[in-house]
Design a protein around this motif. Structure first.
Motif, PDB file in Angstrom:
ATOM      1  N   VAL A  97       0.814  -1.212   0.000  1.00 36.91           N
ATOM      2  CA  VAL A  97       0.000   0.000   0.000  1.00 36.91           C
ATOM      3  C   VAL A  97       0.850   1.266   0.000  1.00 36.91           C
ATOM      4  CG1 VAL A  97      -1.609   1.348   1.410  1.00 36.91           C
ATOM      5  CG2 VAL A  97      -2.029  -1.077   1.025  1.00 36.91           C
ATOM      6  N   ALA A 142      -7.446   2.354   4.374  1.00 36.17           N
ATOM      7  CA  ALA A 142      -6.471   1.262   4.377  1.00 36.17           C
ATOM      8  C   ALA A 142      -6.690   0.339   5.578  1.00 36.17           C
ATOM      9  CB  ALA A 142      -5.050   1.830   4.391  1.00 36.17           C
ATOM     10  N   VAL A 168      -1.594   5.835  -3.316  1.00 36.06           N
ATOM     11  CA  VAL A 168      -1.962   4.904  -2.243  1.00 36.06           C
ATOM     12  C   VAL A 168      -3.382   4.390  -2.479  1.00 36.06           C
ATOM     13  CG1 VAL A 168      -2.344   4.654   0.241  1.00 36.06           C
ATOM     14  CG2 VAL A 168      -0.408   6.013  -0.594  1.00 36.06           C
ATOM     15  N   LEU A 198      -5.082   0.622  -3.012  1.00 36.84           N
ATOM     16  CA  LEU A 198      -6.209   0.175  -2.189  1.00 36.84           C
ATOM     17  C   LEU A 198      -7.380  -0.274  -3.057  1.00 36.84           C
ATOM     18  CD1 LEU A 198      -6.169   2.902   0.633  1.00 36.84           C
ATOM     19  CD2 LEU A 198      -5.427   0.515   0.819  1.00 36.84           C
ATOM     20  N   LYS A 209      -6.624  -3.724  -4.489  1.00 37.30           N
ATOM     21  CA  LYS A 209      -6.751  -4.762  -3.471  1.00 37.30           C
ATOM     22  C   LYS A 209      -8.210  -4.973  -3.068  1.00 37.30           C
ATOM     23  CE  LYS A 209      -3.325  -5.006  -0.401  1.00 37.30           C
ATOM     24  NZ  LYS A 209      -2.411  -6.031  -0.940  1.00 37.30           N
TER      25      LYS A 209
END
Length: 420
Positions: A20, A401, A77, A81, A84
């Protein structure tokens, strides 16, 4: 999560953090990102800097510097995220919503007296628009935008003196020049476009009436070939799908019209459903809720629904060459014992979509309420006390996150700490 529970996830968390925060240029920034995630996930009522620093045993000022003034970009970032989240959740829908954050003072960026659905009234608050990936089992935010009220946009000012005052507030909060007042639905389309530029596309967009009632929002989704399921008000008007359309008879006055149009006036969604009547209602169970305390069984979420094919009527909706409006689904919920339907949705899902699937998608918004509750209460989304635009978006990204990490544990390790 308790310290020992968090320690049990050390290997997963280290791999998650490395992925991340790979875009952060310095090792100390990546370490602070890791530290901040620990602070957010550890048990504790407040997730502002000082209490987190005390629980972590560190000087809270290093957390404050990392979030409020460190120049790292949140977009790279968030891009990781999103990747994912989409991989682990496999969303059935994206949901757009907004939430308010009550504030006491006036220094936080974009705080103003404005209506918040979270507060249920006008109050001093910030409002953020978010888009979430969702299934019946899990959900997670994909993107955030802090809403800029007119009171924070000097181009909306009535006088030069007012504009100068707003410009000074913007400079103090470090709000970028391009971040101006826009409607929430326009912000949602911007986020969808950003996510599409990153290579992601919603299977269907879901939203409440704050978005569904906006013709331009629905049209914007259709222009992007994105199907939708959005709540609307009972007063929204439409024609039935097979309503007659033709060139009207000449009335004998004025120029003769040769344009085809609907021969009858549109009807409110409520009247369309009431005319169809209770005989067309079907009972649908769309999911099983939490266990009942009386019999320890899962309660079924069940109600009565009707689905009709209609053509929403509005002068801003583009028409086909033959003058017809686009056909779509009208879904309405009419609970047993209610004198009239209570909820309405319009949807561009295919005509072959079963009623149960229409209902399931319409009701998937409950996951986002679950998200907001956990993001705020458990992970401190609304505990941020910083006074900069970038700081707020840093904090929202880090909370996202932490939420995604916990969601991943729940889906991949059902017995893991933090699983629900």
């Amino acid at each position: 999560m308790k310290p020992d529970e968090l320690a049990e996830t050390k290997a997963e968390l280290e791999a998650f953090v490395a992925d991340v925060f790979a875009s952060l240029p310095r090792t100390d920034q990546r370490n602070k990102g890791n530290l901040y995630l620990h602070g957010l996930m550890l048990d504790g009522r407040r997730k502002s800097m000082q209490p987190m620093g005390e629980r972590l045993g560190v000087d809270y000022q290093q957390l404050q510097q990392f979030v409020s003034s460190s120049p790292w970009k949140p977009e790279p970032v968030r891009r990781v995220l999103v990747r994912k989240a989409v991989e682990v959740i496999g969303p059935d829908a994206w949901v757009v919503d907004d939430s308010g954050f009550k504030k006491d003072g006036g220094s936080s960026p974009c705080v103003a007296r404005q209506y918040s659905g979270t507060l249920g009234k006008i109050g001093n608050c910030q409002i953020a628009v978010s888009i979430h990936a969702a299934t019946d089992q899990a959900s997670c935010p994909l993107d955030w935008r802090l809403y800029v009220p007119e009171a924070w946009d000097d181009t909306c000012a009535d006088t030069n003196a007012q504009a100068e005052m707003i410009a000074a507030r913007r400079a103090k909060a470090q709000i970028p020049e391009l971040q101006r007042h826009r409607t929430k639905w326009a912000m949602a389309l911007e986020m969808i476009d950003e996510l599409r530029a990153w290579g992601y596309r919603p299977p269907i967009m879901v939203g409440d009436a704050g978005y569904g009632e906006i013709t331009a929002f629905r049209s914007g989704l259709s222009e992007r070939a994105i199907p939708y399921m959005v709540a609307v008000k009972h007063s929204t008007t439409a024609h039935l799908q097979d309503a007659p359309i033709d060139v009207p008879d000449y009335a004998g006055k004025g120029p003769r019209s040769h344009q085809r149009r609907y021969l009858d006036a549109p009807t409110s969604l409520k009247d369309l459903v009431m005319d169809a009547g209770r005989r067309k209602l079907h009972q649908v169970t769309w999911r099983h809720g939490t266990k009942s305390t009386t019999n320890n069984k899962h309660a079924s979420m069940t109600s009565r629904f009707i689905a009709l094919r209609v053509r929403a009527a509005n002068r801003d909706i583009p028409r086909a060459e033959d003058g017809s409006l686009p056909a779509e689904w009208l879904l309405a919920e009419w609970p047993k014992g209610a004198p009239a339907p209570t909820d309405y949705w319009l949807s561009t899902l295919p005509e072959t979509t079963p009623l149960k699937e229409l209902v399931r998608i319409a009701k998937i918004r409950w996951r986002i309420e679950h998200d907001y509750r956990e993001l705020k209460t458990g992970l401190g989304l609304d505990h941020f006390e910083g006074r900069t635009w970038l700081g707020w978006h840093h904090h929202a990204t880090l909370v996202t996150a932490a939420h995604l990490f916990i969601t991943t544990l729940r889906l991949t390790r059902p017995k893991a700490p933090g699983a629900a």
